[in-house]
Design a protein around this motif. Structure first.
Motif, PDB file in Angstrom:
ATOM      1  N   ASP A 180      30.867  -6.598 -21.908  1.00 17.65           N
ATOM      2  CA  ASP A 180      31.508  -6.843 -23.204  1.00 17.65           C
ATOM      3  C   ASP A 180      30.869  -6.037 -24.327  1.00 17.65           C
ATOM      4  O   ASP A 180      31.426  -5.935 -25.424  1.00 17.65           O
ATOM      5  N   SER A 181      29.683  -5.470 -24.066  1.00 18.55           N
ATOM      6  CA  SER A 181      28.958  -4.737 -25.109  1.00 18.55           C
ATOM      7  C   SER A 181      28.904  -3.237 -24.851  1.00 18.55           C
ATOM      8  O   SER A 181      28.426  -2.481 -25.698  1.00 18.55           O
ATOM      9  N   ILE A 182      29.399  -2.812 -23.701  1.00 16.51           N
ATOM     10  CA  ILE A 182      29.148  -1.430 -23.284  1.00 16.51           C
ATOM     11  C   ILE A 182      29.769  -0.404 -24.214  1.00 16.51           C
ATOM     12  O   ILE A 182      29.203   0.663 -24.456  1.00 16.51           O
ATOM     13  N   LEU A 183      30.928  -0.716 -24.785  1.00 17.50           N
ATOM     14  CA  LEU A 183      31.567   0.265 -25.659  1.00 17.50           C
ATOM     15  C   LEU A 183      30.843   0.418 -26.988  1.00 17.50           C
ATOM     16  O   LEU A 183      31.120   1.350 -27.744  1.00 17.50           O
ATOM     17  N   ASP A 184      29.914  -0.499 -27.284  1.00 13.66           N
ATOM     18  CA  ASP A 184      29.108  -0.344 -28.494  1.00 13.66           C
ATOM     19  C   ASP A 184      28.135   0.825 -28.361  1.00 13.66           C
ATOM     20  O   ASP A 184      27.635   1.341 -29.362  1.00 13.66           O
ATOM     21  N   VAL A 185      27.827   1.221 -27.127  1.00 10.56           N
ATOM     22  CA  VAL A 185      26.879   2.322 -26.912  1.00 10.56           C
ATOM     23  C   VAL A 185      27.492   3.476 -26.123  1.00 10.56           C
ATOM     24  O   VAL A 185      26.858   4.515 -25.951  1.00 10.56           O
ATOM     25  N   LEU A 186      28.718   3.297 -25.625  1.00 17.69           N
ATOM     26  CA  LEU A 186      29.371   4.333 -24.832  1.00 17.69           C
ATOM     27  C   LEU A 186      30.422   5.054 -25.665  1.00 17.69           C
ATOM     28  O   LEU A 186      31.344   4.436 -26.195  1.00 17.69           O
ATOM     29  N   ASP A 187      30.263   6.358 -25.780  1.00 17.95           N
ATOM     30  CA  ASP A 187      31.225   7.193 -26.489  1.00 17.95           C
ATOM     31  C   ASP A 187      32.043   7.950 -25.447  1.00 17.95           C
ATOM     32  O   ASP A 187      31.510   8.836 -24.766  1.00 17.95           O
ATOM     33  N   PRO A 188      33.338   7.622 -25.287  1.00 15.80           N
ATOM     34  CA  PRO A 188      34.150   8.265 -24.241  1.00 15.80           C
ATOM     35  C   PRO A 188      34.263   9.776 -24.386  1.00 15.80           C
ATOM     36  O   PRO A 188      34.611  10.463 -23.426  1.00 15.80           O
ATOM     37  N   SER A 189      33.959  10.303 -25.563  1.00 12.89           N
ATOM     38  CA  SER A 189      34.055  11.754 -25.758  1.00 12.89           C
ATOM     39  C   SER A 189      32.844  12.491 -25.202  1.00 12.89           C
ATOM     40  O   SER A 189      32.843  13.722 -25.105  1.00 12.89           O
ATOM     41  N   GLU A 190      31.784  11.756 -24.840  1.00 15.39           N
ATOM     42  CA  GLU A 190      30.592  12.362 -24.270  1.00 15.39           C
ATOM     43  C   GLU A 190      30.656  12.326 -22.747  1.00 15.39           C
ATOM     44  O   GLU A 190      31.080  11.334 -22.160  1.00 15.39           O
ATOM     45  N   LYS A 191      30.206  13.386 -22.122  1.00 16.93           N
ATOM     46  CA  LYS A 191      30.088  13.412 -20.670  1.00 16.93           C
ATOM     47  C   LYS A 191      28.961  12.451 -20.276  1.00 16.93           C
ATOM     48  O   LYS A 191      27.807  12.651 -20.679  1.00 16.93           O
ATOM     49  N   THR A 192      29.314  11.421 -19.523  1.00 18.15           N
ATOM     50  CA  THR A 192      28.387  10.300 -19.339  1.00 18.15           C
ATOM     51  C   THR A 192      28.234   9.902 -17.875  1.00 18.15           C
ATOM     52  O   THR A 192      29.215   9.874 -17.119  1.00 18.15           O
ATOM     53  N   ILE A 193      26.995   9.591 -17.483  1.00 13.78           N
ATOM     54  CA  ILE A 193      26.738   8.903 -16.218  1.00 13.78           C
ATOM     55  C   ILE A 193      26.348   7.470 -16.565  1.00 13.78           C
ATOM     56  O   ILE A 193      25.384   7.246 -17.309  1.00 13.78           O
ATOM     57  N   ILE A 194      27.098   6.503 -16.050  1.00 13.09           N
ATOM     58  CA  ILE A 194      26.794   5.086 -16.271  1.00 13.09           C
ATOM     59  C   ILE A 194      26.139   4.544 -15.004  1.00 13.09           C
ATOM     60  O   ILE A 194      26.748   4.533 -13.926  1.00 13.09           O
ATOM     61  N   HIS A 195      24.897   4.107 -15.127  1.00 14.93           N
ATOM     62  CA  HIS A 195      24.197   3.485 -13.999  1.00 14.93           C
ATOM     63  C   HIS A 195      24.304   1.970 -14.166  1.00 14.93           C
ATOM     64  O   HIS A 195      23.633   1.386 -15.022  1.00 14.93           O
ATOM     65  N   ILE A 196      25.177   1.337 -13.369  1.00 15.00           N
ATOM     66  CA  ILE A 196      25.341  -0.110 -13.495  1.00 15.00           C
ATOM     67  C   ILE A 196      24.167  -0.802 -12.806  1.00 15.00           C
ATOM     68  O   ILE A 196      23.479  -0.199 -11.977  1.00 15.00           O
ATOM     69  N   PRO A 197      23.922  -2.085 -13.113  1.00 14.30           N
ATOM     70  CA  PRO A 197      22.723  -2.741 -12.590  1.00 14.30           C
ATOM     71  C   PRO A 197      22.827  -3.098 -11.113  1.00 14.30           C
ATOM     72  O   PRO A 197      23.920  -3.338 -10.588  1.00 14.30           O
ATOM     73  N   ASN A 198      21.674  -3.139 -10.469  1.00 16.91           N
ATOM     74  CA  ASN A 198      21.599  -3.627  -9.092  1.00 16.91           C
ATOM     75  C   ASN A 198      22.124  -5.051  -9.025  1.00 16.91           C
ATOM     76  O   ASN A 198      21.906  -5.849  -9.938  1.00 16.91           O
ATOM     77  N   VAL A 199      22.808  -5.376  -7.951  1.00 18.75           N
ATOM     78  CA  VAL A 199      23.451  -6.699  -7.847  1.00 18.75           C
ATOM     79  C   VAL A 199      22.434  -7.836  -7.866  1.00 18.75           C
ATOM     80  O   VAL A 199      22.793  -8.991  -8.137  1.00 18.75           O
TER      81      VAL A 199
END
Length: 688
Positions: free
Chosen positions: A246-265
Motif C-alpha cells: 500500500d506504500s510502494i508507490l510513495d517511493v516507486l517512480d514508474p518513469s525510472e528503470k527499476t528493480i523491485i526486490h520483494i521480501p522473502n516469504v
C-alpha cells in the motif's frame, strides 16, 4: 508516504570526469592497470566495485602468468553459472594487449549441462591436458578438491570471483580449501570482490593468510567519480506501517528503470503470498494489457497512457520464468533502454546481474547481509548514456513496541541502520589520516583550499583525481607494524563493518545515548566497544598498534557522520539534495577550533543516525523502542571494566593520577567505576 516517515538519503555527487572508463595503450582502464602492476604477486586480492572491470583485469593478469610466469593453467571460479559469461572470449589485442582471452566452449563448465558434482572429471581432464583456461563454479571447485586434493592445482592460477563467499568459518568449505592451497604454497591465487564484507561478520580469511595477499583497492568513489554519465547516487531509507504494497508507490517512480526486490516469504515484511504481492504492484502501476509473446514481459498501461514492460522473476512456473530471464539476457538488447522498464525479483537480479539502465534498486525489508545490499546497489551504479541519477531505496517496516515480535522488529531496524552507515562509508572518498606535528607540511598533489596549507592549524587536503582526503589530527596515534599500517590504509571499512554490526554498540548508541536521554557516553562506544572489537579482530597486534587502528577507524566513521550532519544542519539533507558529502568533511574539519583525537572520541558515532531516526519514527514509537532497549541494559560487564581500566591507565600516564569516582567529568568517572568494579571482583574472588 508522509514526509515524517522519510529517512533523508545520503546523496553523493560525482565529477563525471570519465577517468574510470578511459583506457591506456594496452586497453586497460584505471583499476585494471593498477591490478596489472601487481601481476607478479603470488597472492593478489582485488577489492573493486561492481562494473569496474574485475573480470577483464583478471584476464590481463592470467595471460601474463600463463605466458611469462611459468603458470601452466588458469582456473576461474565463480559463485553461480550465470556469472561464467563474464569470462567469455575477449579480443584484447584489438585494444592494444599482446594476446586474446579465450576459453574453449568445452572448458566453460558454467555452460555445460549436468550438476556440479558430475563435472569433477571434466576439471581433472582439463588439468591433465594442455589447454590453458577453464571456468567453473565454486561448487564444482569444492568437489574437485574433495576428490583429488589441492595438489592437483600445483603451478596453476586459481582465481576466485566474488571472494566474499569465502569465510574462515570451519564450516565454509571454500575457505578451508583456500587455506589448504595457501599452506601448500604451490598455486597462485587471485581473489576478486566488489564487497569485502560478510553479513555474518565472520572474517573472509584468517589474519595470517590475509597478510600474504597483496591488495589492490579501487573504491566506489573512484569508480563513480570517473564515470561519463552517472553524476549522482542516493541511498534512501523509508519506514512504513501496514502493508508495504500500500506504500510502494510513495517511493516507486514508474518513469525510472527499476528493480523491485520483494521480501522473502519468511520475513516480517512479507504478506506470505508473493504472487499476490506481484499482482498488487502491477495493479498499483496501472491497467494490465496482457503479456508480450516474445519476451514474457507484462504490459501495463499507466494513468498517463505509457505502456510499461514489467519482467516478473517471481513466477514459480519454470517455463514462464525461464522465458523472461532469457529475454533479459539477450545480448542484442543490452544497449536498448526501452527493452524493459521494471523488474520484480525475489532472490534474483542481484550478484552478477547486468542491466546497465537500472536507475532505482527498490528493496522491501532489511537485508541481513551487508554484502547483499552492496550487490543490490551495484545493479543501479552502471554507467549508461543519458543516465545521470540512480538511487537505492530500502522500504522498512516501522518497529511497533506493542507487537509480540518487537525484538525482531528492533533488530531489523538496527541492521538496516548498520547497512546505511556502512554504505555512507563505502561511498565516501578514502581518508588518509596524519598526526599534526610542528614539522608537518603539505603533501604534493593535494589541494588545501583557499589560502593553501596553514602550518598553524589542522589541514584538510583533497586529491579529487584519486578520491583521497588527507586529514591532519592532533594527537593521532600512528601504526607501527606493516600489518597495522596496511589495516589503516586498506581495511578501515572492514573494521567499521564489525563496529556497526555490533548489536550492543548500535543499541546503546541509538537508544541509550546521552542524545537520546540515556546513560551511554560517547567514549563507551568509541573507546570501549571499538577497542574490544579491534582487540578481538587483530589479537596478534600489540597495544600501540591496536590503539592506532581504533583511532583511525573512529576518525573515519565520525568524520563521515559529522560531514552528513553539517549538510543536514544547513537544510540540504531534508530534501534529499545532500549534494556534497565530502564538502561536509571539510566544513566540519575547518569549523572546529582544533581537530584532535580527543574531540573525535567525544562524538557518538550513531548520533546523526539517531537524529534521522527521531524524525522518521513517531515520538511514541521511538520512546517505546528506547524503553525496550533500556530494559536490557547491563550496567557493566567484566570485559568492559577491563577495557575501562586500560583507558584509566592511559589517563594516569597522561595526567599523573588515576580517574576519580567523584569527578564532574562523566567519562573520568566511568573509567574510575571500571577500576572499582575490577577491585570488587578481585576481592570477592579472594574471599572464595
Amino acid at each position: 508516504m508522509a514526509e515524517s516517515k522519510r529517512i533523508p538519503s545520503v546523496s553523493v555527487n560525482y565529477a563525471c570526469n570519465g577517468s574510470s572508463k578511459k583506457s591506456n595503450e594496452l586497453g586497460m582502464r584505471v583499476m585494471q592497470e593498477r591490478a596489472y602492476e601487481k601481476r607478479g604477486e603470488q597472492y593478489l586480492l582485488i577489492k573493486s566495485p561492481p562494473a569496474s572491470g574485475k573480470s577483464r583485469a583478471l584476464m590481463f593478469i592470467a595471460l601474463d602468468k600463463l605466458n611469462n610466469q611459468g603458470i601452466k593453467q588458469a582456473i576461474i571460479v565463480v559463485p553461480e553459472k550465470a556469472i561464467g559469461a563474464s569470462f567469455n572470449d575477449e579480443p584484447l589485442t584489438q585494444y592494444g594487449f599482446y594476446g586474446d582471452w579465450t576459453v574453449l566452449p568445452k572448458w566453460n563448465l558454467c555452460n555445460a549441462p549436468g550438476e556440479d558434482g558430475g563435472k569433477v572429471n571434466s576439471v581433472k581432464a582439463f588439468l591433465d591436458g594442455g589447454d590453458k583456461t577453464l571456468v567453473c563454479t565454486h561448487s564444482t571447485f569444492r568437489f574437485v578438491v574433495d576428490r583429488f586434493g589441492v595438489e592437483v592445482f600445483d603451478h596453476c592460477l586459481v582465481a576466485i570471483d566474488e571472494f566474499h563467499h569465502v569465510s574462515e568459518n570451519p564450516d565454509n568449505k571454500l575457505g578451508a580449501h583456500l587455506g589448504q592451497l595457501i599452506a601448500r604454497g604451490s598455486a597462485h591465487l587471485v581473489a576478486m570482490t566488489g564487497s569485502y564484507f560478510r553479513g555474518d561478520a565472520v572474517a573472509v580469511l584468517a589474519p595470517e593468510d590475509e597478510a600474504k595477499f597483496e591488495t589492490v583497492t579501487y573504491t566506489y568513489y573512484e569508480q563513480l567519480n570517473g564515470y561519463e554519465y552517472l553524476k549522482k547516487l542516493d541511498i534512501g531509507y523509508y519506514f512504513y506501517s501496514g502493508s508495504y504494497a500500500d506504500s510502494i508507490l510513495d517511493v516507486l517512480d514508474p518513469s525510472e528503470k527499476t528493480i523491485i526486490h520483494i521480501p522473502n516469504v519468511n520475513s516480517r515484511e512479507s504478506t506470505k503470498d508473493k504472487h499476490k504481492e506481484v499482482d498488487h504492484i502491477i495493479n498499483e502501476l496501472g491497467s494490465w494489457q496482457g503479456v508480450d509473446e516474445d519476451t514474457g514481459f507484462h504490459l501495463v498501461k499507466t494513468a498517463e497512457g505509457i505502456t510499461l514492460h514489467i519482467a516478473d522473476l517471481v513466477d514459480d512456473e519454470q517455463p514462464k520464468r525461464d522465458k523472461v530471464a532469457a529475454a533479459l539476457k539477450r545480448p542484442q538488447e543490452k544497449n536498448n533502454r526501452d527493452h524493459v522498464d521494471i523488474i520484480i525479483a525475489l532472490g534474483m537480479a542481484k550478484e552478477g546481474f547486468d542491466w546497465i539502465w537500472c536507475e532505482h534498486a527498490l528493496t522491501i525489508g532489511y537485508r541481513s547481509s551487508l554484502t547483499e545490499i552492496i550487490q543490490i546497489i551495484g545493479r543501479a551504479t552502471r554507467d549508461a548514456k543519458g543516465k545521470t541519477h540512480s538511487r537505492f531505496t530500502n522500504l522498512i517496516a516501522e518497529p511497533d513496541a506493542s507487537e509480540a515480535d518487537v525484538t525482531d522488529a528492533i533488530n531489523d531496524t538496527l541492521k538496516a541502520i548498520a547497512a546505511s552507515l556502512l554504505m555512507e562509508q563505502v561511498l565516501a572518498p578514502r581518508f588518509n589520516f596524519k598526526p599534526k606535528k610542528a614539522e608537518s607540511g603539505p603533501t604534493e598533489g593535494f589541494d588545501y583550499g583557499v589560502g593553501g596549507y596553514d602550518p598553524a592549524k589542522t589541514n584538510v587536503g583533497v586529491n579529487e583525481a584519486q578520491g583521497l582526503y588527507e586529514i591532519e589530527i592532533k594527537g593521532l596515534a600512528e601504526p607501527k607494524s606493516p600489518e597495522a599500517q596496511r589495516i589503516c590504509r586498506e581495511d578501515l571499512n572492514e573494521v567499521i563493518t564489525s563496529f556497526v554490526q555490533d548489536k550492543p554498540a548500535l543499541e546503546r548508541g541509538l537508544f541509550d545515548s546521552t542524545e537520546a536521554g540515556g546513560e551511554t557516553l560517547p567514549e563507551e562506544l568509541t573507546q570501549v566497544r571499538m577497542g574490544k572489537i579491534i582487540r578481538e579482530k587483530y589479537p596478534e597486534l600489540d597495544d600501540d598498534d591496536l590503539e592506532a587502528i581504533r583511532q583511525h577507524a573512529i576518525a573515519a566513521i565520525n568524520l563521515t557522520q559529522q560531514a552528513k550532519g553539517m549538510i543536514n544542519k544547513n537544510g540540504a539533507g531534508e530534501t534529499g539534495a545532500n549534494t556534497a558529502l565530502i564538502d561536509g568533511v571539510r566544513k566540519f574539519a575547518l569549523e572546529v577550533k582544533e581537530l584532535d583525537i580527543d574531540l573525535i572520541d567525544h562524538i557518538n558515532p550513531f548520533g546523526e543516525a539517531y537524529a534521522i531516526l527521531s524524525k522518521a519514527m513517531t515520538e511514541d514509537s521511538l520512546k517505546q523502542v528506547a524503553a525496550v532497549i533500556a530494559a536490557k541494559r547491563v550496567n557493566l560487564t567484566p570485559e568492559e571494566a577491563r577495557e575501562l581500566a586500560r583507558r584509566a591507565l592511559k589517563f594516569k600516564q597522561e595526567r599523573g593520577r588515576l580517574p576519580s569516582l567523584t569527578s564532574a567529568d562523566a567519562w573520568e568517572k566511568r573509567m574510575a567505576e571500571g577500576i572499582a568494579f575490577l577491585a570488587r571482583m578481585k576481592a570477592e574472588a579472594g574471599n572464595g
